[in-house]
Scaffold this motif. Structure first.
Motif, PDB file in Angstrom:
ATOM      1  N   ALA A 386     -30.849  10.149  14.629  1.00 63.16           N
ATOM      2  CA  ALA A 386     -31.412   9.578  15.853  1.00 63.16           C
ATOM      3  C   ALA A 386     -30.720   8.249  16.126  1.00 63.16           C
ATOM      4  O   ALA A 386     -30.958   7.257  15.423  1.00 63.16           O
ATOM      5  N   ALA A 387     -29.853   8.223  17.138  1.00 63.86           N
ATOM      6  CA  ALA A 387     -29.064   7.026  17.414  1.00 63.86           C
ATOM      7  C   ALA A 387     -29.948   5.811  17.643  1.00 63.86           C
ATOM      8  O   ALA A 387     -29.695   4.724  17.105  1.00 63.86           O
ATOM      9  N   GLU A 388     -31.004   5.969  18.411  1.00 67.53           N
ATOM     10  CA  GLU A 388     -31.859   4.831  18.743  1.00 67.53           C
ATOM     11  C   GLU A 388     -32.542   4.275  17.503  1.00 67.53           C
ATOM     12  O   GLU A 388     -32.730   3.061  17.370  1.00 67.53           O
ATOM     13  N   MET A 389     -32.922   5.153  16.582  1.00 67.94           N
ATOM     14  CA  MET A 389     -33.570   4.682  15.367  1.00 67.94           C
ATOM     15  C   MET A 389     -32.577   3.930  14.490  1.00 67.94           C
ATOM     16  O   MET A 389     -32.892   2.860  13.939  1.00 67.94           O
ATOM     17  N   THR A 390     -31.370   4.458  14.357  1.00 67.09           N
ATOM     18  CA  THR A 390     -30.354   3.786  13.552  1.00 67.09           C
ATOM     19  C   THR A 390     -30.050   2.403  14.105  1.00 67.09           C
ATOM     20  O   THR A 390     -29.978   1.413  13.370  1.00 67.09           O
ATOM     21  N   LEU A 391     -29.881   2.325  15.424  1.00 65.38           N
ATOM     22  CA  LEU A 391     -29.570   1.035  16.038  1.00 65.38           C
ATOM     23  C   LEU A 391     -30.723   0.054  15.892  1.00 65.38           C
ATOM     24  O   LEU A 391     -30.513  -1.130  15.645  1.00 65.38           O
ATOM     25  N   ALA A 392     -31.948   0.538  16.034  1.00 67.74           N
ATOM     26  CA  ALA A 392     -33.104  -0.350  15.901  1.00 67.74           C
ATOM     27  C   ALA A 392     -33.194  -0.910  14.488  1.00 67.74           C
ATOM     28  O   ALA A 392     -33.480  -2.093  14.294  1.00 67.74           O
TER      29      ALA A 392
END
Length: 500
Positions: A386-392
């Motif tokens: 999950a890109a958004e989770m990794t970035l967060a």
């Protein structure tokens, strides 16, 4: 030390006082009128974008579908996650505090009959929604936000560290707390393990003021039949565990309860503790001597599965390198210095060693397996990038990483050491993928004969789809996309609950 309630342990008494008091353990804290404009403008990655709270409970029938829903999928796909209710001051919030919201889609005979999303009605959530709460408020009451499972005809929202599970009815309305017919004493877990052959449901439970953790076993009738206390120091956070046909495997890592942090009001009084040795514990399932093995200090997040192999125990899991900061770095969410990867830990029971092998170094989370193989050798595993989770996670200190991430679902062939990737469009935030067998009664069926189900944001519609992928054609187009009427925020874990 006196017993801490859930709200004192996870929010801190000082934080409650500063925030004007807890709004009934809803996950939303009342802000004082002095919340500054600067604080409101501050970047809070776990309250924005794909994590932004869903503000309404929706019900929709006869959902539109692109493709064809397999007619053998008869049941409900449910997923839980923190969805803050009534938040006014982000400074008094942590991502893990959000009230549980369960999203569900009912499939039958090739149709998507309904979609519902419902907050778990703890006493505080019910109060904030202006609804009555039946009966007395239980100790450590909390709107369980981490997992949702089906067990013995019940649907249970789960949380670790204190609260009882909450039972939901067929349409996701909250029935009340559930204590396994009066047999569960104390805390429960967010991650149970069901042995499909024996019908036993296993759990490792912890509580911040215990000097032990507990291995709890529920029989096929849904009652606790055995509880084994396992002494541990420092009250570690044990989010998940592993089960084999012979053993229970406990991962005791250096994230421990911080009494001083709880006293001063830290939102999440769990810290990386360099003085706490990292170790793996192996105990016979029926109880007996626990053997501990030294391990590298790390933060495992979830186990995919485990099995016995000769004189060794093999555990596949996702893990972050240490130190891992559960409370994050001021952004309301956790923080790791590097991304989470898929590992295999082999516990050599004869030589007394734990061997760590990285199976896949891509950022990925939420490992799942064909549930019929829990505690037995598996070939395939499914994870989510999950890109958004990794970035967060990586931007919790305010410094964005210099590489790009995409949302993907990954199928691992752990026998061949290969993988297949189902890539999603940019901004198509995707959550955990759950495997569903085409015919669970067919003992001769291939391990991957079935489907994976996951909620994914559809950027073209500004709402979520339920993706149904063929596990044997994983890189192909989804078999079906069920179009939901609203967003599904990125959250935690879910289950397929088949019709009885």
């Amino acid at each position: 030390m006196t017993e801490h309630s859930r709200r004192n342990v996870l929010r801190g008494a000082a934080a409650l006082a500063a925030a004007g008091g807890l709004m009934g353990a809803t996950g939303g804290l009342a802000a004082g009128s002095g919340a500054s404009a600067a604080a409101k403008k501050r970047h809070h990655p776990f309250l924005e974008g794909a994590f932004a709270p869903v503000t309404e409970e929706l019900t929709a029938f006869d959902l539109p579908v692109t493709g064809r829903i397999p007619r053998e999928l008869n049941g409900r796909y449910l997923r839980n996650g923190p969805n803050v209710l009534g938040l006014e001051d982000p400074r008094a919030h942590h991502w893990m505090h959000g009230a549980g919201m369960v999203h569900g889609v009912r499939l039958r005979d090739g149709r998507a009959e309904w979609y519902r999303n419902r907050w778990v009605r703890s006493a505080g959530v019910a109060e904030q929604l202006g609804e009555p709460y039946p009966g007395p408020v239980p100790p450590d009451d909390f709107p369980c936000n981490t997992h949702v499972i089906g067990h013995r005809g019940k649907v249970l929202a789960l949380q670790e560290g204190g609260p009882l599970p909450y039972e939901l009815d067929y349409e996701l309305n909250t029935v009340g707390t559930y204590d396994f017919r009066g047999t569960l004493k104390g805390s429960f877990t967010a991650h149970t393990k069901l042995d499909a052959k024996t019908g036993e449901l296993h759990a490792i439970t912890y509580y911040p003021t215990w000097n032990h953790v507990r291995h709890v076993v529920m029989n096929a009738a849904g009652r606790v039949v055995r509880t084994t206390r396992i002494p541990v120091a420092d009250s570690p956070m044990i989010h998940d565990f592993a089960l084999t046909e012979k053993y229970v495997v406990i991962l005791d890592m250096p994230i421990t309860f911080d009494p001083a942090g709880a006293a001063r009001g830290d939102l999440v009084p769990y810290v990386w503790n360099d003085r706490h040795p990292a170790r793996v514990g192996v105990m016979p399932r029926a109880g007996g001597r626990m053997r501990w093995f030294e391990a590298e200090p790390t933060y495992y997040s979830h186990t995919l599965n485990a099995y016995d192999e000769g004189s060794s125990v093999v555990v596949d899991l996702t893990a972050y390198p240490g130190p891992f900061l559960v409370a994050g770095r001021g952004s309301g969410g956790p923080y790791g210095p590097k991304t989470v990867r898929l590992h295999r830990w082999t516990v050599d029971l004869e030589r007394g060693r734990v061997h760590d092998k990285v199976l896949d170094d891509r950022p990925q989370e939420f490992p799942r397996v064909n549930e019929s193989l829990v505690s037995r050798r598996h070939r395939y595993g499914y994870t989510t990038a999950a890109a958004e989770m990794t970035l967060a996670y990586l931007t919790a200190d305010g410094n964005p990483p210099d590489r790009a991430f995409n949302s993907e679902l990954i199928k691992h062939d752990l026998l061949r050491g290969t993988s297949q990737v189902h890539r999603l469009p940019r901004d198509a935030a995707v959550g955990e993928a759950v495997f569903v067998a085409s015919d669970p009664t067919d003992a001769r069926a291939a391990e991957d004969d079935g489907y994976t189900l996951a909620y994914a944001h559809n950027p073209e519609r500004g709402a979520a789809d339920l993706l149904i992928l063929s596990a044997q054609d994983f890189t192909g187009e989804p078999v079906a996309r069920v179009h939901l009427p609203g967003r599904v925020q990125l959250g935690f874990h879910g289950s397929w609950v088949p019709d009885a």
